[in-house]
Design a protein around this motif. Structure first.
Motif, mmCIF file in Angstrom:
data_model
loop_
_atom_site.group_PDB
_atom_site.id
_atom_site.type_symbol
_atom_site.label_atom_id
_atom_site.label_comp_id
_atom_site.label_asym_id
_atom_site.label_seq_id
_atom_site.Cartn_x
_atom_site.Cartn_y
_atom_site.Cartn_z
ATOM 1 N N ALA A 80 0.831 -1.208 0.000
ATOM 2 C CA ALA A 80 0.000 0.000 0.000
ATOM 3 C C ALA A 80 0.865 1.259 0.000
ATOM 4 O O ALA A 80 0.544 2.247 -0.676
ATOM 5 N N SER A 81 1.962 1.226 0.734
ATOM 6 C CA SER A 81 2.877 2.373 0.752
ATOM 7 C C SER A 81 3.525 2.567 -0.611
ATOM 8 O O SER A 81 3.683 3.705 -1.083
ATOM 9 N N ASN A 82 3.898 1.460 -1.253
ATOM 10 C CA ASN A 82 4.462 1.545 -2.599
ATOM 11 C C ASN A 82 3.453 2.125 -3.588
ATOM 12 O O ASN A 82 3.804 2.923 -4.460
ATOM 13 N N PHE A 83 2.184 1.720 -3.428
ATOM 14 C CA PHE A 83 1.123 2.240 -4.291
ATOM 15 C C PHE A 83 0.984 3.754 -4.115
ATOM 16 O O PHE A 83 0.901 4.510 -5.095
ATOM 17 N N ASN A 84 0.955 4.189 -2.863
ATOM 18 C CA ASN A 84 0.774 5.616 -2.592
ATOM 19 C C ASN A 84 1.975 6.432 -3.075
ATOM 20 O O ASN A 84 1.823 7.572 -3.522
ATOM 21 N N ARG A 85 3.168 5.840 -2.993
ATOM 22 C CA ARG A 85 4.368 6.526 -3.474
ATOM 23 C C ARG A 85 4.324 6.713 -4.985
ATOM 24 O O ARG A 85 4.787 7.721 -5.516
ATOM 25 N N LYS A 86 3.720 5.740 -5.670
ATOM 26 C CA LYS A 86 3.669 5.816 -7.130
ATOM 27 C C LYS A 86 2.514 6.681 -7.625
ATOM 28 O O LYS A 86 2.671 7.483 -8.561
ATOM 29 N N PHE A 87 1.331 6.552 -7.002
ATOM 30 C CA PHE A 87 0.138 7.236 -7.511
ATOM 31 C C PHE A 87 -0.297 8.431 -6.650
ATOM 32 O O PHE A 87 -1.172 9.192 -7.077
ATOM 33 N N ASN A 88 0.266 8.554 -5.445
ATOM 34 C CA ASN A 88 0.012 9.709 -4.579
ATOM 35 C C ASN A 88 -1.486 9.963 -4.400
ATOM 36 O O ASN A 88 -1.993 11.059 -4.639
ATOM 37 N N ASN A 89 -2.196 8.910 -3.963
ATOM 38 C CA ASN A 89 -3.643 9.028 -3.761
ATOM 39 C C ASN A 89 -4.010 8.228 -2.510
ATOM 40 O O ASN A 89 -4.102 6.998 -2.549
ATOM 41 N N ALA A 90 -4.211 8.930 -1.390
ATOM 42 C CA ALA A 90 -4.480 8.267 -0.112
ATOM 43 C C ALA A 90 -5.798 7.509 -0.134
ATOM 44 O O ALA A 90 -5.924 6.437 0.475
ATOM 45 N N LYS A 91 -6.810 8.051 -0.826
ATOM 46 C CA LYS A 91 -8.111 7.394 -0.887
ATOM 47 C C LYS A 91 -8.010 6.066 -1.618
ATOM 48 O O LYS A 91 -8.563 5.045 -1.177
#
Length: 304
Positions: A80-91
């Protein structure tokens, strides 16, 4: 560091190592010694982040962590952290975490498709990670025991955090001293429970009582004892306005009936997504030899 969990839900530190860094050589050395000196049990679920060195070390069949000896899965929190780092979308990050914890395969597949439709880039990103590596729904053998993260290891990491900056000799001594105290305290607790006549660990007894109470509000109607066709009805509670639902099928749905998460351990329905009772009834062990660790630990190890 490798950490597991005992049958009472307690953290069980297994092994520590001081190395030059998270390199392929270091992880290969650590995992090889974990197999040689700690446990040779087959079917262990290994939970870690997706660090390239760990993945490469686990892929080495000579180390004994490939199926059927071991099954490597990923920490959802790190993904999940990797996802947020790539797409920058907390929701969308929270959507992914909720998706990972979905227990029903049918609901998971539906929500996964909705998640993929958020954008072509997200679809390509999620498709590169096997569902068996990160989702609860596709943990069909229950090897994770519900553990989706490396939080067990992170707990120990937090306890030892203030020791990281001290010299190696002092670091090893401090780690040994804290583990010794932890094991002594837990051993005394186990011995006290045994003297009181307790047969199973406290967590299991609590869960059994909880399931018995819940089962009192369910009615099971068996339609065909040979083909195990049945229906489960939950009694409606007029005060809470909850209940009254029915689950089951007259056609047994290819021997895979799906129940909500809090209805998974109804007595007598173990063939239908119920937890294997043998996996949760662990003997309380005080010693920590290699054989006793095998008896004490659940079949999963987290790395950090």
């Amino acid at each position: 560091m490798a950490t597991s969990q005992d049958g009472n839900g307690g953290v069980l530190p297994l092994a520590f190592a001081v190395v030059e860094g998270e390199t392929l050589t270091a992880w290969s050395w650590f995992l090889a010694h974990l197999r040689e000196h700690v446990t040779d049990k087959n079917g262990i679920c290994l939970i870690s982040d997706r660090h390239a060195s760990i993945k490469s070390a686990v892929a080495n069949e000579a180390l004994g962590w490939q199926p059927p000896h071991g099954y490597h899965v990923y920490c959802v929190r790190h993904i999940a952290s990797n996802f947020n780092r790539k797409f920058n979308n907390a929701k969308q990050k929270e959507m992914f975490k909720k998706l990972a914890y979905t227990p029903c395969k049918h609901v998971f597949d539906q929500n996964l498709e909705k998640f993929r439709q958020l954008s072509p880039a997200i679809a390509r990103w999620i498709d590169r990670i096997s569902k068996e590596k990160w989702s609860m729904a596709y943990d069909t053998s229950g090897r994770r025991y519900g553990h989706m993260t490396t939080n067990l290891s992170e707990c120990v990491n937090k306890v030892l955090k203030d020791c990281r900056s001290i010299p190696i000799t002092a670091l090893v001594k401090s780690t040994y001293s804290r583990c010794r105290k932890y094991f002594i305290d837990r051993g005394r607790q186990a011995q006290r429970q045994l003297r009181e006549g307790q047969v199973y660990c406290s967590k299991l007894v609590t869960e059994l009582r909880k399931n018995q109470e819940q089962a009192c509000s369910h009615i099971v109607r068996v339609y065909d004892i040979h083909s195990t066709r049945f229906e489960v009805e939950e009694t409606f509670n007029p005060i809470t306005q909850r209940g009254g639902q029915k689950w089951g099928s007259l056609w047994a749905m290819k021997n895979e009936l799906v129940f909500p998460q809090h209805h998974r351990t109804i007595a007598g329905l173990q063939k239908y997504q119920c937890d294997d009772p043998e996996k949760d009834i662990d003997t309380i062990c005080v010693g920590y030899s290699a054989n006793e660790i095998d008896a004490l630990m659940r079949d999963h190890v987290t790395l950090a």
